[in-house]
Design a protein around this motif. Structure first.
Motif, short mmCIF file in Angstrom:
data_model
loop_
_atom_site.label_atom_id
_atom_site.label_comp_id
_atom_site.label_asym_id
_atom_site.label_seq_id
_atom_site.Cartn_x
_atom_site.Cartn_y
_atom_site.Cartn_z
N VAL A 1 0.81 -1.22 0.00
CA VAL A 1 0.00 0.00 0.00
C VAL A 1 0.85 1.27 0.00
N GLU A 2 2.08 1.19 0.51
CA GLU A 2 2.93 2.38 0.51
C GLU A 2 3.41 2.75 -0.89
N HIS A 3 3.18 1.85 -1.86
CA HIS A 3 3.54 2.12 -3.25
C HIS A 3 2.41 2.79 -4.02
N LEU A 4 1.26 2.99 -3.39
CA LEU A 4 0.07 3.44 -4.11
C LEU A 4 -0.31 4.88 -3.75
N PRO A 5 -0.74 5.65 -4.75
CA PRO A 5 -1.37 6.94 -4.43
C PRO A 5 -2.68 6.68 -3.67
N VAL A 6 -3.20 7.70 -3.02
CA VAL A 6 -4.38 7.51 -2.18
C VAL A 6 -5.56 6.99 -2.97
N ASP A 7 -5.81 7.53 -4.17
CA ASP A 7 -6.97 7.08 -4.94
C ASP A 7 -6.84 5.61 -5.32
N ALA A 8 -5.61 5.18 -5.66
CA ALA A 8 -5.40 3.77 -5.99
C ALA A 8 -5.56 2.88 -4.77
N LEU A 9 -5.12 3.36 -3.60
CA LEU A 9 -5.29 2.60 -2.36
C LEU A 9 -6.77 2.42 -2.04
N LEU A 10 -7.54 3.49 -2.17
CA LEU A 10 -8.97 3.40 -1.89
C LEU A 10 -9.65 2.42 -2.85
N HIS A 11 -9.28 2.50 -4.12
CA HIS A 11 -9.87 1.60 -5.12
C HIS A 11 -9.52 0.14 -4.80
N LEU A 12 -8.28 -0.09 -4.40
CA LEU A 12 -7.84 -1.45 -4.10
C LEU A 12 -8.60 -2.03 -2.90
N VAL A 13 -8.74 -1.25 -1.83
CA VAL A 13 -9.45 -1.74 -0.64
C VAL A 13 -10.92 -1.97 -0.97
N GLN A 14 -11.53 -1.07 -1.73
CA GLN A 14 -12.93 -1.23 -2.11
C GLN A 14 -13.15 -2.51 -2.90
N LEU A 15 -12.27 -2.79 -3.86
CA LEU A 15 -12.37 -4.02 -4.65
C LEU A 15 -12.14 -5.25 -3.77
N ALA A 16 -11.17 -5.16 -2.87
CA ALA A 16 -10.85 -6.30 -2.00
C ALA A 16 -12.05 -6.67 -1.13
N VAL A 17 -12.71 -5.67 -0.56
CA VAL A 17 -13.89 -5.93 0.28
C VAL A 17 -14.99 -6.59 -0.55
N GLN A 18 -15.14 -6.14 -1.78
CA GLN A 18 -16.16 -6.69 -2.67
C GLN A 18 -15.90 -8.17 -2.98
N LYS A 19 -14.64 -8.55 -3.06
CA LYS A 19 -14.29 -9.93 -3.42
C LYS A 19 -14.18 -10.86 -2.22
N LEU A 20 -14.15 -10.31 -1.01
CA LEU A 20 -14.08 -11.15 0.19
C LEU A 20 -15.42 -11.82 0.44
N GLN A 21 -15.36 -13.08 0.85
CA GLN A 21 -16.58 -13.75 1.28
C GLN A 21 -17.00 -13.22 2.65
N PRO A 22 -18.23 -13.41 3.06
CA PRO A 22 -18.64 -12.96 4.40
C PRO A 22 -17.69 -13.51 5.47
N ARG A 23 -17.27 -12.62 6.37
CA ARG A 23 -16.30 -12.93 7.43
C ARG A 23 -14.91 -13.20 6.87
N GLY A 24 -14.73 -12.87 5.59
CA GLY A 24 -13.39 -12.94 5.02
C GLY A 24 -12.51 -11.84 5.59
N VAL A 25 -11.20 -12.03 5.45
CA VAL A 25 -10.24 -11.17 6.15
C VAL A 25 -9.26 -10.55 5.16
N ILE A 26 -8.92 -9.29 5.41
CA ILE A 26 -7.85 -8.62 4.68
C ILE A 26 -6.73 -8.32 5.67
N ALA A 27 -5.49 -8.60 5.27
CA ALA A 27 -4.32 -8.40 6.12
C ALA A 27 -3.31 -7.54 5.37
#
Length: 382
Positions: free
Chosen positions: A271-297
């Motif tokens: 994440v330290e390699h990403l501009p803020v807009d790219a970081l937000l987009h990445l987290v938003q997509l990650a949440v969308q692809k996680l199954q319920p009770r899935g985890v992001i680390a």
């Protein structure tokens, strides 16, 4: 010693340098795209270290070669002067044996001198060949499409560095794979402690898998994991270790992935390699692809550690900006993740800490100077 040539009975070396240079040209041309810079960097580092050790040993041996059989200086005392006369007397009494000792000393010295000459010649040849390899690498960089970073990455919107340089940079600053894998062990323990059996049964995605330390760790634990990385060198390295890795950027991969299909998504030092807009987009997509009770680390450098935030962070020219824990927590919560735990990672060695940390002000200063160099955040989709 490297097999550079043949040593004759007179102690001379016969080396066809041109033939060796042509052989190196051929090997580098043939293996550059498949092997990548990791092997080159490792060989060069090992060669430089070996040459340094060789030169130091040579200098010590050369300075000591005439000491064989020599009489050390005697102390300027009565006992010292008396002892010297006694040794001289014993040498004279052994007149029938002393010539054999001197002959052995002379032969040993001659052998040592010849050996040192051979070492010196081989060192010069190795150094010359090392410079040729370095020049070849520059030529390959310029001739095989790596001289000018091409295009912009979808994740960052920034021009990327040549893949071989970026991979070598990670090797240089991250430490050995064994050491990195040991550091990542705390993550496996932390995710296992969540006691969600569905996590182990699902698919784990590692964004920016790099050399594959995390992939190897979770694969050994019997978990199905896949890594993605835009670097061809990183992907080739992972596949060489029989790890599942794909050369693709995270946004592209996540867009093609079914919703609610991933159990765990990890991104270590991404994440330290990403501009803020790219970081937000990445987290938003990650949440969308996680199954319920899935985890992001996520793990990233800790800017609360002042030497890290002000100095060490910028050793990597691809870093955009540090991401403070409070900001990352807010981003998690904004996109519907529940923050489960913050990990304090990679503290400085004990010997670097300040004394008298039982005093509050010293403890606070010590924490800012020598506290955790990285931190991790675990968030769960509810």
């Amino acid at each position: 010693m490297l097999g550079l040539g043949r040593v004759s009975s007179q102690g001379h070396i016969s080396v066809n340098v041109r033939e060796k240079v042509r052989e190196i040209h051929s090997n580098v041309e043939r293996n550059h795209s498949a092997v990548g810079p990791r092997a080159e960097s490792a060989v060069e580092s090992a060669t430089i270290a070996d040459l340094g050790s060789l030169r130091n040993a040579y200098e010590r041996l050369y300075s000591a070669r005439h000491m064989v059989g020599g009489m050390p200086p005697s102390p300027a005392t009565l006992r010292g002067r008396t002892g010297r006369h006694l040794v001289t007397l014993v040498q004279r009494m052994l007149f029938w044996y002393t010539p054999q000792i001197h002959r052995f000393q002379d032969e040993a010295t001659n052998l040592l001198d010849g050996t040192l000459r051979i070492i010196e010649q081989q060192s010069a040849l190795i150094e010359s060949l090392r410079k040729d390899v370095t020049a070849l690498r520059r030529d390959l960089w310029a001739g095989h499409g790596e001289s000018a970073p091409a295009g912009k990455t979808e994740e960052t919107g920034e021009k990327s560095l040549p893949a071989s340089f970026e991979f070598a940079l990670q090797n240089h600053f991250r430490g050995s794979e064994t050491n990195t894998e040991a550091k990542l062990g705390i993550w496996l323990e932390a995710l296992t402690d969540l006691s969600d059996t569905h996590l182990r049964q699902g698919t784990w995605l590692d964004i920016g898998c790099g050399r594959g330390e995390w992939l190897g760790l979770v694969t050994k634990a019997g978990i199905h994991a896949v890594g993605i990385d835009p670097s061809p060198a990183a992907v080739a390295h992972c596949r060489g270790a029989n790890l599942a890795a794909e050369r693709v950027d995270a946004v592209t991969w996540l867009k093609s992935c079914p919703d609610a299909s991933l159990a765990v998504i990890s991104a270590f030092h991404v994440v330290e390699h990403l501009p803020v807009d790219a970081l937000l987009h990445l987290v938003q997509l990650a949440v969308q692809k996680l199954q319920p009770r899935g985890v992001i680390a996520i793990e990233t450098p800790n800017p609360a550690n002042l030497p890290m935030g002000a100095h060490h962070f910028w050793n990597d020219p691809t870093h955009q900006r540090p991401v403070p824990p409070a900001l990352l927590k807010f981003i998690f919560e904004y996109f519907g993740l529940k923050v489960l735990r913050q990990l304090e990672l990679n503290p400085c060695p004990d010997q670097e800490h300040l004394p008298f940390t039982e005093i509050d002000v010293i403890r606070q200063v010590d924490q800012h100077l020598y506290g955790p160099q990285d931190y991790g955040l675990i968030g769960r989709r509810e």
